[in-house]
Design a protein around this motif. Structure first.
Motif, PDB file in Angstrom:
ATOM      1  N   LEU A 191     -34.271  15.087 -11.686  1.00 47.43           N
ATOM      2  CA  LEU A 191     -35.562  14.987 -12.309  1.00 47.43           C
ATOM      3  C   LEU A 191     -35.691  15.805 -13.479  1.00 47.43           C
ATOM      4  CD1 LEU A 191     -38.514  14.234 -12.086  1.00 47.43           C
ATOM      5  CD2 LEU A 191     -38.710  16.122 -10.504  1.00 47.43           C
ATOM      6  N   VAL A 192     -35.086  17.058 -13.342  1.00 47.81           N
ATOM      7  CA  VAL A 192     -35.088  17.977 -14.277  1.00 47.81           C
ATOM      8  C   VAL A 192     -34.776  17.602 -15.779  1.00 47.81           C
ATOM      9  CG1 VAL A 192     -34.604  20.377 -15.286  1.00 47.81           C
ATOM     10  CG2 VAL A 192     -35.323  20.034 -12.875  1.00 47.81           C
ATOM     11  N   THR A 193     -33.437  16.778 -15.563  1.00 48.14           N
ATOM     12  CA  THR A 193     -32.954  16.650 -16.799  1.00 48.14           C
ATOM     13  C   THR A 193     -33.399  15.360 -17.374  1.00 48.14           C
ATOM     14  OG1 THR A 193     -30.568  16.955 -15.721  1.00 48.14           O
ATOM     15  CG2 THR A 193     -30.633  15.546 -17.573  1.00 48.14           C
ATOM     16  N   LEU A 194     -34.159  14.534 -16.491  1.00 47.16           N
ATOM     17  CA  LEU A 194     -34.978  13.275 -16.935  1.00 47.16           C
ATOM     18  C   LEU A 194     -36.227  13.971 -17.797  1.00 47.16           C
ATOM     19  CD1 LEU A 194     -35.655  10.602 -17.151  1.00 47.16           C
ATOM     20  CD2 LEU A 194     -36.934  10.481 -14.847  1.00 47.16           C
ATOM     21  N   LEU A 195     -36.799  15.122 -17.138  1.00 47.56           N
ATOM     22  CA  LEU A 195     -38.137  15.489 -17.841  1.00 47.56           C
ATOM     23  C   LEU A 195     -37.789  16.298 -19.183  1.00 47.56           C
ATOM     24  CD1 LEU A 195     -40.003  16.992 -14.667  1.00 47.56           C
ATOM     25  CD2 LEU A 195     -40.712  14.927 -16.106  1.00 47.56           C
ATOM     26  N   GLU A 196     -36.406  16.705 -19.187  1.00 47.78           N
ATOM     27  CA  GLU A 196     -36.094  17.334 -20.341  1.00 47.78           C
ATOM     28  C   GLU A 196     -35.957  16.287 -21.461  1.00 47.78           C
ATOM     29  OE1 GLU A 196     -32.252  19.204 -18.932  1.00 47.78           O
ATOM     30  OE2 GLU A 196     -33.383  21.264 -19.104  1.00 47.78           O
ATOM     31  N   ALA A 197     -35.376  15.271 -21.369  1.00 50.13           N
ATOM     32  CA  ALA A 197     -35.388  14.093 -22.226  1.00 50.13           C
ATOM     33  C   ALA A 197     -36.798  13.578 -22.295  1.00 50.13           C
ATOM     34  CB  ALA A 197     -34.470  12.986 -21.418  1.00 50.13           C
ATOM     35  N   ASP A 215     -27.749  12.077 -16.703  1.00 52.13           N
ATOM     36  CA  ASP A 215     -26.785  12.049 -18.093  1.00 52.13           C
ATOM     37  C   ASP A 215     -27.673  12.173 -19.141  1.00 52.13           C
ATOM     38  OD1 ASP A 215     -24.486   9.447 -18.907  1.00 52.13           O
ATOM     39  OD2 ASP A 215     -25.356  11.061 -19.984  1.00 52.13           O
ATOM     40  N   ALA A 216     -27.727  13.518 -19.595  1.00 54.45           N
ATOM     41  CA  ALA A 216     -28.888  13.821 -20.682  1.00 54.45           C
ATOM     42  C   ALA A 216     -28.558  13.053 -21.865  1.00 54.45           C
ATOM     43  CB  ALA A 216     -28.622  15.373 -20.789  1.00 54.45           C
ATOM     44  N   GLY A 217     -27.131  12.748 -22.364  1.00 55.66           N
ATOM     45  CA  GLY A 217     -27.022  12.009 -23.562  1.00 55.66           C
ATOM     46  C   GLY A 217     -27.315  10.662 -23.364  1.00 55.66           C
ATOM     47  N   LEU A 218     -27.012   9.959 -22.095  1.00 54.93           N
ATOM     48  CA  LEU A 218     -27.572   8.582 -22.049  1.00 54.93           C
ATOM     49  C   LEU A 218     -29.023   8.604 -22.258  1.00 54.93           C
ATOM     50  CD1 LEU A 218     -26.725   5.711 -21.249  1.00 54.93           C
ATOM     51  CD2 LEU A 218     -27.106   6.547 -18.829  1.00 54.93           C
ATOM     52  N   LEU A 219     -29.645   9.558 -21.665  1.00 53.79           N
ATOM     53  CA  LEU A 219     -31.247   9.213 -21.776  1.00 53.79           C
ATOM     54  C   LEU A 219     -31.780   9.630 -23.004  1.00 53.79           C
ATOM     55  CD1 LEU A 219     -32.127  11.709 -18.606  1.00 53.79           C
ATOM     56  CD2 LEU A 219     -32.519   9.246 -18.751  1.00 53.79           C
ATOM     57  N   THR A 220     -31.107  10.527 -23.818  1.00 53.34           N
ATOM     58  CA  THR A 220     -31.636  10.821 -25.081  1.00 53.34           C
ATOM     59  C   THR A 220     -31.275   9.647 -26.038  1.00 53.34           C
ATOM     60  OG1 THR A 220     -30.939  13.322 -25.032  1.00 53.34           O
ATOM     61  CG2 THR A 220     -31.141  12.190 -27.205  1.00 53.34           C
TER      62      THR A 220
END
Ligand code: WQD
Length: 346
Positions: free
Chosen positions: A96-102, A53-58
């Motif tokens: 993992l990629v989504t996490l690393l982007e954040a 969840d990119a938004g949540l991570l951000t």
């Protein structure tokens, strides 16, 4: 500053959280509670959600001063990965990629990646070193190896400091409430048989090993957690910037030896009904996978401190050390095995 532990409400993650906090580190946990349990981490800052969840991570990383991430959240069942590889690539690689982007967008400088001995596949060596060829033999191991490569590529591009920790066979618990509730590894699978009044199952006794059963490197989850603390602090302090290390004891123990330790701990050593039955080999089982544990010792002075009996005793205490019922219906044995009170890990 805090460390973000993904999967921190799970069996291994909660031990990492416990050890980080005991070491004086502030922790925030991200866990989707699909297999994790918030009751394992009372009083911890828990954000419920997915690493995908990119938004949540951000929002999470914008709202907290995070100095590093310990990424434990992942799917880790070999058989499930064979049945549903896309689930494993989605969770373990795309997540993992989504996490690393954040992480990159937020400028988080350190990243500890939960990897696995499964990256080695079926190594034909006495001791597996970190230089041993990685030839994973199932999608689970593949996703962990790909994950390592993704982290390394990002580190080369951005200067991210990282450590890959390749867990061997994890067992035991630091306290009963942190116990593994899974049923997909040797120790809980044998417990499950005994509690049901059935004999342990040994998958193959014709392997090219001393007693014919597979040999593995069992490591206490409390030791796995202490390795995470040592590595996280070394990354933060700049004592290391790029590390790939086995997390094991460097000693092989056979399936049959583990079963006998379990029988001794559970009070069924003299119960004929608890004699293990040998079944056909399990597809894909390498005969021997034992770590060389020297690299993390040499780099950071870390050693595993608990033996297999402590793993079994603590795991049994996590099952509540139940009095065993004796043979299942249809089995013949007059002996009623006592449960014995297992002593928690010292
Ligand atoms: C161990 C041995 C079975 C149950 C693990 C996982 C994962 C990874 C390490 C972190 C095998 C035998 C089992 C039973 C048996 N760690 N067995 N009777 O296969 O080494 O894989 O590697 O990611 O935890 O991938 O672990 O516990 O499934 O099996 O004889 O009832 O015990 O055949 O030889 P494995 P396991």
């Amino acid at each position: 500053m805090a460390w973000l532990v993904t999967g921190g409400a799970g069996y291994i993650g909660a031990h990492v959280v416990d050890a980080m906090r005991q070491a004086g580190e502030d922790v925030v946990v991200l866990d989707d509670l699909s297999t994790g349990d918030a009751a394992r981490i009372p009083g911890v800052d828990l954000v419920v959600g997915s690493v995908g969840d990119a938004g949540l991570l951000t929002r999470l990383l914008a709202g907290r001063a995070v100095e590093g991430v310990v990424h434990v959240a992942a799917k880790k069942q070999v058989e499930e990965s064979v049945r549903d590889p896309l689930l494993y690539y989605r969770e373990n690689v795309a997540g993992l990629v989504t996490l690393l982007e954040a992480v990159t967008a937020a400028g988080v400088p350190s990243f500890v990646f939960s990897s696995s001995a499964a990256v080695y596949g079926a190594p034909d060596v006495d001791l597996v070193t970190e230089a041993t060829d990685c030839r994973p033999v199932n999608p689970y191991g593949e996703t962990k190896l790909v994950g390592e490569r993704v982290v390394e590529a990002l580190a080369r591009a951005t200067g991210l400091r990282y450590a890959h920790l390749r867990y061997f066979n994890v067992a035991g618990c630091a306290r009963p409430e942190l116990a593994d509730r899974g049923r997909s590894n040797l120790v809980p699978m044998v417990f499950e048989q005994l509690v049901a009044g059935r004999p342990p199952r040994v998958f193959g006794d014709d392997h090219p090993t001393p007693d014919g059963t597979c040999v593995r490197d069992f490591v206490h989850v409390a030791d796995v957690a202490s390795a995470h603390v040592a590595v996280a602090q070394a990354l933060r302090d700049g004592r290391t910037a790029a590390l790939t290390a086995n997390i094991g004891r460097g000693e092989g123990v056979s399936v049959r030896e583990v079963v006998e330790i379990i029988r001794a701990v559970t009070g069924t050593a003299d119960a004929p009904w608890a004699e293990p039955v040998v079944e056909p080999r399990r597809a894909g089982d390498p005969p021997r996978v034992v770590a060389s544990a020297d690299l993390l010792r040499d780099r950071l002075g870390w050693r595993a401190r608990h033996d297999v009996e402590e793993m079994v005793r603590s795991a049994w205490a996590g099952w509540g050390s139940p009095a065993l019922p004796g043979p299942a219906a249809g089995e013949s044995d007059p002996v009623r095995a006592g449960g014995g009170r297992a002593t928690p890990v010292p």
